[in-house]
Design a protein around this motif. Sequence first.
Motif, PDB file in Angstrom:
ATOM      1  N   LYS A   1      -1.645  -1.822  -1.987  1.00  0.00           N
ATOM      2  CA  LYS A   1      -1.207  -2.622  -2.501  1.00  0.00           C
ATOM      3  C   LYS A   1       0.723  -2.530  -2.055  1.00  0.00           C
ATOM      4  O   LYS A   1       1.305  -3.135  -2.459  1.00  0.00           O
ATOM      5  CB  LYS A   1      -0.893  -1.298  -4.299  1.00  0.00           C
ATOM      6  CG  LYS A   1       0.562  -1.651  -5.745  1.00  0.00           C
ATOM      7  CD  LYS A   1       0.192  -1.222  -6.942  1.00  0.00           C
ATOM      8  CE  LYS A   1       0.713  -1.722  -7.710  1.00  0.00           C
ATOM      9  NZ  LYS A   1       0.512  -0.669  -9.327  1.00  0.00           N
ATOM     10  N   LYS A   2       1.356  -1.916  -1.499  1.00  0.00           N
ATOM     11  CA  LYS A   2       2.161  -1.685  -0.686  1.00  0.00           C
ATOM     12  C   LYS A   2       2.783  -2.254  -0.405  1.00  0.00           C
ATOM     13  O   LYS A   2       3.253  -3.360   0.246  1.00  0.00           O
ATOM     14  CB  LYS A   2       2.240   0.478  -0.294  1.00  0.00           C
ATOM     15  CG  LYS A   2       3.860  -0.481   0.640  1.00  0.00           C
ATOM     16  CD  LYS A   2       4.105   0.945   1.424  1.00  0.00           C
ATOM     17  CE  LYS A   2       3.014   1.180   2.518  1.00  0.00           C
ATOM     18  NZ  LYS A   2       2.862   2.036   3.363  1.00  0.00           N
TER      19      LYS A   2
ATOM     20  N   ASN B   1      -5.747   2.411  -0.374  1.00  0.00           N
ATOM     21  CA  ASN B   1      -4.496   2.683  -1.384  1.00  0.00           C
ATOM     22  C   ASN B   1      -2.890   2.489  -1.113  1.00  0.00           C
ATOM     23  O   ASN B   1      -1.873   2.342  -1.187  1.00  0.00           O
ATOM     24  CB  ASN B   1      -4.331   4.193  -1.382  1.00  0.00           C
ATOM     25  CG  ASN B   1      -4.559   5.231  -0.573  1.00  0.00           C
ATOM     26  OD1 ASN B   1      -3.642   5.257   1.181  1.00  0.00           O
ATOM     27  ND2 ASN B   1      -4.386   7.124  -0.279  1.00  0.00           N
ATOM     28  N   GLU B   2      -3.163   1.665   0.043  1.00  0.00           N
ATOM     29  CA  GLU B   2      -2.388   1.367   1.374  1.00  0.00           C
ATOM     30  C   GLU B   2      -2.031  -0.312   0.865  1.00  0.00           C
ATOM     31  O   GLU B   2      -0.956  -0.780   0.936  1.00  0.00           O
ATOM     32  CB  GLU B   2      -2.397   1.940   2.571  1.00  0.00           C
ATOM     33  CG  GLU B   2      -1.865   2.587   3.132  1.00  0.00           C
ATOM     34  CD  GLU B   2      -1.559   2.834   4.670  1.00  0.00           C
ATOM     35  OE1 GLU B   2      -0.940   3.043   4.660  1.00  0.00           O
ATOM     36  OE2 GLU B   2      -2.610   2.728   5.388  1.00  0.00           O
TER      37      GLU B   2
ATOM     38  N   TYR C   1       1.416  -4.462  10.658  1.00  0.00           N
ATOM     39  CA  TYR C   1       0.458  -2.579  10.326  1.00  0.00           C
ATOM     40  C   TYR C   1      -0.414  -2.640  11.572  1.00  0.00           C
ATOM     41  O   TYR C   1      -2.053  -2.690  11.378  1.00  0.00           O
ATOM     42  CB  TYR C   1      -0.139  -2.058   8.586  1.00  0.00           C
ATOM     43  CG  TYR C   1       1.278  -1.800   7.545  1.00  0.00           C
ATOM     44  CD1 TYR C   1       1.426  -0.502   7.666  1.00  0.00           C
ATOM     45  CD2 TYR C   1       1.478  -2.980   7.579  1.00  0.00           C
ATOM     46  CE1 TYR C   1       2.079  -0.960   6.278  1.00  0.00           C
ATOM     47  CE2 TYR C   1       2.862  -2.586   6.006  1.00  0.00           C
ATOM     48  CZ  TYR C   1       3.119  -1.484   6.002  1.00  0.00           C
ATOM     49  OH  TYR C   1       4.138  -1.447   4.637  1.00  0.00           O
TER      50      TYR C   1
ATOM     51  N   LYS D   1       3.009  -5.959  -1.385  1.00  0.00           N
ATOM     52  CA  LYS D   1       3.658  -6.363  -2.409  1.00  0.00           C
ATOM     53  C   LYS D   1       4.782  -6.492  -1.567  1.00  0.00           C
ATOM     54  O   LYS D   1       5.660  -7.597  -1.413  1.00  0.00           O
ATOM     55  CB  LYS D   1       4.261  -5.048  -2.873  1.00  0.00           C
ATOM     56  CG  LYS D   1       5.644  -4.976  -4.095  1.00  0.00           C
ATOM     57  CD  LYS D   1       5.996  -3.624  -4.023  1.00  0.00           C
ATOM     58  CE  LYS D   1       7.527  -3.927  -4.759  1.00  0.00           C
ATOM     59  NZ  LYS D   1       8.769  -4.369  -4.204  1.00  0.00           N
ATOM     60  N   GLU D   2       5.165  -6.122  -0.201  1.00  0.00           N
ATOM     61  CA  GLU D   2       6.059  -6.557   1.032  1.00  0.00           C
ATOM     62  C   GLU D   2       5.083  -8.632   1.362  1.00  0.00           C
ATOM     63  O   GLU D   2       6.277  -8.776   2.192  1.00  0.00           O
ATOM     64  CB  GLU D   2       5.299  -5.788   2.219  1.00  0.00           C
ATOM     65  CG  GLU D   2       5.984  -6.257   3.618  1.00  0.00           C
ATOM     66  CD  GLU D   2       6.081  -5.006   4.554  1.00  0.00           C
ATOM     67  OE1 GLU D   2       6.722  -5.151   5.753  1.00  0.00           O
ATOM     68  OE2 GLU D   2       5.870  -3.897   4.462  1.00  0.00           O
TER      69      GLU D   2
END
Length: 108
Positions: A40-41, A37-38, A30, A44-45
């Motif tokens: 967690k995503k 708020n990103e 990224y 997980k990745e």
Amino acid sequence: MAKIIVIEIGKSIVGAVIRHLGKPYAVVSYPREVHMNEFKKILKEAYEKITDACSDNDEVWIILSGPLALVFQLGQLIGLDNKNIKVLQYYNGEYHIVPDVSKDELVK
């Protein structure tokens, strides 16, 4: 050879990793500022790629660039028990494996 996982948030480092260590096994990328708020995503990745790399007991090298809070959370998810995971730090023009540390060493 170890499986290399690059986690780059904000600043792209994968080019430097390839030049110094070779092609990564996996990349979480990224290369921009991310909002909390990103997290967690992204976690997980990253967690899925790390656990996949660890599935056959190979040594895994993790190279990180990103927000300290997100990196800390990833460390909490992975824990201290997986000795097949090594974190690398770029220093003096090359990548170095950061020495392991245990809780016992810190409370002596």
